[in-house]
Design a protein around this motif. Structure first.
Motif, PDB file in Angstrom:
ATOM      1  N   SER A  26       0.838  -1.213   0.000  1.00  0.00           N
ATOM      2  CA  SER A  26       0.000   0.000   0.000  1.00  0.00           C
ATOM      3  C   SER A  26       0.865   1.252   0.000  1.00  0.00           C
ATOM      4  O   SER A  26       0.598   2.214  -0.731  1.00  0.00           O
ATOM      5  CB  SER A  26      -0.897   0.032   1.244  1.00  0.00           C
ATOM      6  OG  SER A  26      -1.705  -1.105   1.297  1.00  0.00           O
ATOM      7  N   LEU A  27       1.905   1.218   0.819  1.00  0.00           N
ATOM      8  CA  LEU A  27       2.777   2.395   0.913  1.00  0.00           C
ATOM      9  C   LEU A  27       3.551   2.612  -0.389  1.00  0.00           C
ATOM     10  O   LEU A  27       3.699   3.743  -0.858  1.00  0.00           O
ATOM     11  CB  LEU A  27       3.731   2.206   2.099  1.00  0.00           C
ATOM     12  CG  LEU A  27       4.142   3.451   2.862  1.00  0.00           C
ATOM     13  CD1 LEU A  27       2.966   4.305   3.283  1.00  0.00           C
ATOM     14  CD2 LEU A  27       4.960   3.070   4.096  1.00  0.00           C
ATOM     15  N   MET A  28       4.033   1.503  -0.981  1.00  0.00           N
ATOM     16  CA  MET A  28       4.778   1.641  -2.239  1.00  0.00           C
ATOM     17  C   MET A  28       3.854   2.204  -3.328  1.00  0.00           C
ATOM     18  O   MET A  28       4.242   3.092  -4.087  1.00  0.00           O
ATOM     19  CB  MET A  28       5.367   0.294  -2.679  1.00  0.00           C
ATOM     20  CG  MET A  28       6.117   0.385  -3.991  1.00  0.00           C
ATOM     21  SD  MET A  28       7.401  -0.858  -4.221  1.00  0.00           S
ATOM     22  CE  MET A  28       6.480  -2.343  -4.342  1.00  0.00           C
ATOM     23  N   LEU A  29       2.617   1.706  -3.376  1.00  0.00           N
ATOM     24  CA  LEU A  29       1.698   2.159  -4.423  1.00  0.00           C
ATOM     25  C   LEU A  29       1.296   3.616  -4.229  1.00  0.00           C
ATOM     26  O   LEU A  29       1.224   4.377  -5.198  1.00  0.00           O
ATOM     27  CB  LEU A  29       0.464   1.251  -4.458  1.00  0.00           C
ATOM     28  CG  LEU A  29       0.678  -0.038  -5.250  1.00  0.00           C
ATOM     29  CD1 LEU A  29      -0.415  -1.045  -4.966  1.00  0.00           C
ATOM     30  CD2 LEU A  29       0.751   0.257  -6.756  1.00  0.00           C
ATOM     31  N   THR A  30       1.031   4.025  -2.981  1.00  0.00           N
ATOM     32  CA  THR A  30       0.668   5.434  -2.773  1.00  0.00           C
ATOM     33  C   THR A  30       1.876   6.317  -3.092  1.00  0.00           C
ATOM     34  O   THR A  30       1.730   7.403  -3.644  1.00  0.00           O
ATOM     35  CB  THR A  30       0.165   5.700  -1.337  1.00  0.00           C
ATOM     36  OG1 THR A  30       1.090   5.159  -0.409  1.00  0.00           O
ATOM     37  CG2 THR A  30      -1.183   5.076  -1.091  1.00  0.00           C
ATOM     38  N   HIS A  31       3.082   5.816  -2.776  1.00  0.00           N
ATOM     39  CA  HIS A  31       4.306   6.552  -3.123  1.00  0.00           C
ATOM     40  C   HIS A  31       4.402   6.752  -4.642  1.00  0.00           C
ATOM     41  O   HIS A  31       4.888   7.778  -5.117  1.00  0.00           O
ATOM     42  CB  HIS A  31       5.505   5.749  -2.606  1.00  0.00           C
ATOM     43  CG  HIS A  31       6.825   6.371  -2.898  1.00  0.00           C
ATOM     44  ND1 HIS A  31       7.247   7.529  -2.297  1.00  0.00           N
ATOM     45  CD2 HIS A  31       7.830   5.988  -3.730  1.00  0.00           C
ATOM     46  CE1 HIS A  31       8.456   7.832  -2.747  1.00  0.00           C
ATOM     47  NE2 HIS A  31       8.826   6.920  -3.627  1.00  0.00           N
ATOM     48  N   LEU A  32       3.921   5.774  -5.403  1.00  0.00           N
ATOM     49  CA  LEU A  32       3.970   5.875  -6.869  1.00  0.00           C
ATOM     50  C   LEU A  32       2.792   6.673  -7.426  1.00  0.00           C
ATOM     51  O   LEU A  32       2.668   6.832  -8.636  1.00  0.00           O
ATOM     52  CB  LEU A  32       3.973   4.466  -7.494  1.00  0.00           C
ATOM     53  CG  LEU A  32       5.231   3.630  -7.253  1.00  0.00           C
ATOM     54  CD1 LEU A  32       5.011   2.175  -7.676  1.00  0.00           C
ATOM     55  CD2 LEU A  32       6.429   4.215  -8.003  1.00  0.00           C
TER      56      LEU A  32
END
Ligand SMILES: NC(=O)c1ccc[n+]([C@@H]2O[C@H](COP(=O)([O-])OP(=O)(O)OC[C@H]3O[C@@H](n4cnc5c(N)ncnc54)[C@H](O)[C@@H]3O)[C@@H](O)[C@H]2O)c1
Length: 358
Positions: A26-32
């Motif tokens: 989730s964090l990686m995707l929101t970062h992207l």
């Protein structure tokens, strides 16, 4: 390579977002730049990765049971998601010996309910269903499993993951074979390590918890060999796979994929303890627990040539680095006043730079 432009404003639905891998994803995707809706039970551990990085507020979070199809379908519909990652599961081998019914109902029927929700909500283009390296019929050798090996699994957890694979293949063949239907793929990763895992009876969390309590860690199977990998390695592969699947008309990406580490990361439990000993200046020590233990596959390895060749995916972290990143994350967490979301985002940024440069 993961394309940031692909994920910008992309609506994504993640089940199991309150878990260890789900929070990282989730964090990686929101970062992207993606807009993430998560659907799960509350975090299963205390502390948890979800609370440590304060994920609530970064994603739209729906707390619900994967077996509640009505609630799940409504959440998927409301999210408007075009990409789904399914990680919700009873994820522990030993727990599956204690609660086999819960394990099968969550892992197998939970998957059926999610696939039904995807059938009803016509927005989804790509769904990645996360199973495990343990889905294969055990060969009890270091011959790496390839995707076409037979499904199986000795214990309830492993066989529930084998069964998930069969369910996904059946749904793909039966209900997602029309032009315009969602692409359904399954992803099989190895033993994942990284900061923020406090699950019971997993080696790395056990080592770090004993270290924090200044206790010797009790090791059950020092000679068991596993394919260890840093958490972002398979997650990066899931993103690459989703990009390939998205917008394709049933092109062959909707199938099973291994995302295991390179052979140098395939090592015994006792080797993992030795590396931690070095990282902690010999402060980590262990004893072998000789009590009778439920069966766990002694040797397990994955062949990931398919993902390397067809998706150009590759793992980026060697075992020493994966353990150092994990150890450092937990040292930072123990410092209490550290902003663990910022710390984790920095590891994600460092990882993305590494993956793009190698
Ligand atoms: N961690 C590993 O080494 C590893 C390796 C291979 C595969 N996997 C698979 O990856 C996925 C994620 O693993 P993890 O380590 O993050 O697990 P985890 O136990 O940390 O998280 C499990 C998540 O599933 C949710 N969940 C459990 N039962 C649910 C239910 N009935 N309804 C809704 N949500 C429910 C939990 O709330 C949590 O968010 C799992 O499918 C697991 O089997 C993990």
């Amino acid at each position: 390579m993961v394309e940031t432009s692909f994920w910008q404003n992309k609506k994504v639905f993640i089940t199991g977002h309150t878990g260890f891998k789900g929070t990282w994803l989730s964090l990686m995707l929101t970062h992207l730049g993606a807009e993430v809706t998560g659907y799960s039970l509350d975090p299963l551990t205390k502390p948890s990765m979800y609370d440590a990085v304060d994920l609530f507020g970064v994603t739209d979070s729906v707390i619900g049971d994967i077996r509640d199809e009505k609630n799940l379908t409504a959440a998927l519909e409301n999210s408007g998601a075009e990409v789904v990652f399914h990680l919700a599961a009873q994820s522990l081998v030993r727990e599956s010996y204690v609660n086999p019914v819960e394990t099968y109902s969550t892992n197998v029927m939970g998957t059926v309910h999610l696939l039904e929700a995807v059938r009803k909500v016509h927005n989804v283009k790509a769904a990645i269903m996360v199973t495990s390296d343990k889905c294969y019929a055990a060969n009890e050798s270091l011959i790496p499993h390839i995707e076409t090996d037979a499904m199986g699994g000795h214990d309830p957890y492993s066989s529930s993951k084998g069964a998930m694979e069969l369910v996904c293949a059946s749904y793909a063949n039966s209900f997602f074979c029309e032009k315009g239907s969602a692409n359904i793929a399954t992803a099989r990763a190895g033993n994942v390590i990284g900061g923020g895992d406090w699950s019971k009876d997993r080696l790395v969390p056990d080592i770090l918890a004993s270290y924090a309590d200044k206790q010797k860690v009790s090791i059950r199977n020092p000679n068991a060999v596993r394919p260890w990998q840093f958490v972002l390695d398979p997650l990066y592969g899931y993103l690459e796979l989703a990009e390939y699947m998205y917008g394709q008309e049933l092109t062959g990406f909707g199938e099973g994929w291994n995302f295991g580490p390179d052979s140098s990361n395939v090592c015994a439990v006792k080797d993992i303890v030795s590396i931690f000993k070095e990282l902690s200046d010999n402060e980590i020590d262990f004893s072998v627990n000789t009590d009778p233990q439920p069966y766990e596959n002694p040797l397990l390895n994955l062949n990931s040539c398919k993902a390397k060749e067809r998706l150009a995916w590759k793992p980026s972290l060697k075992i020493e680095d994966a353990l150092a990143w994990t150890y450092n994350w937990h040292i930072a967490f123990e410092e209490k006043e550290r902003d663990m979301r910022a710390y984790t985002l920095q590891q994600i940024e460092d990882y993305l730079n590494l993956a793009e440069s190698t």
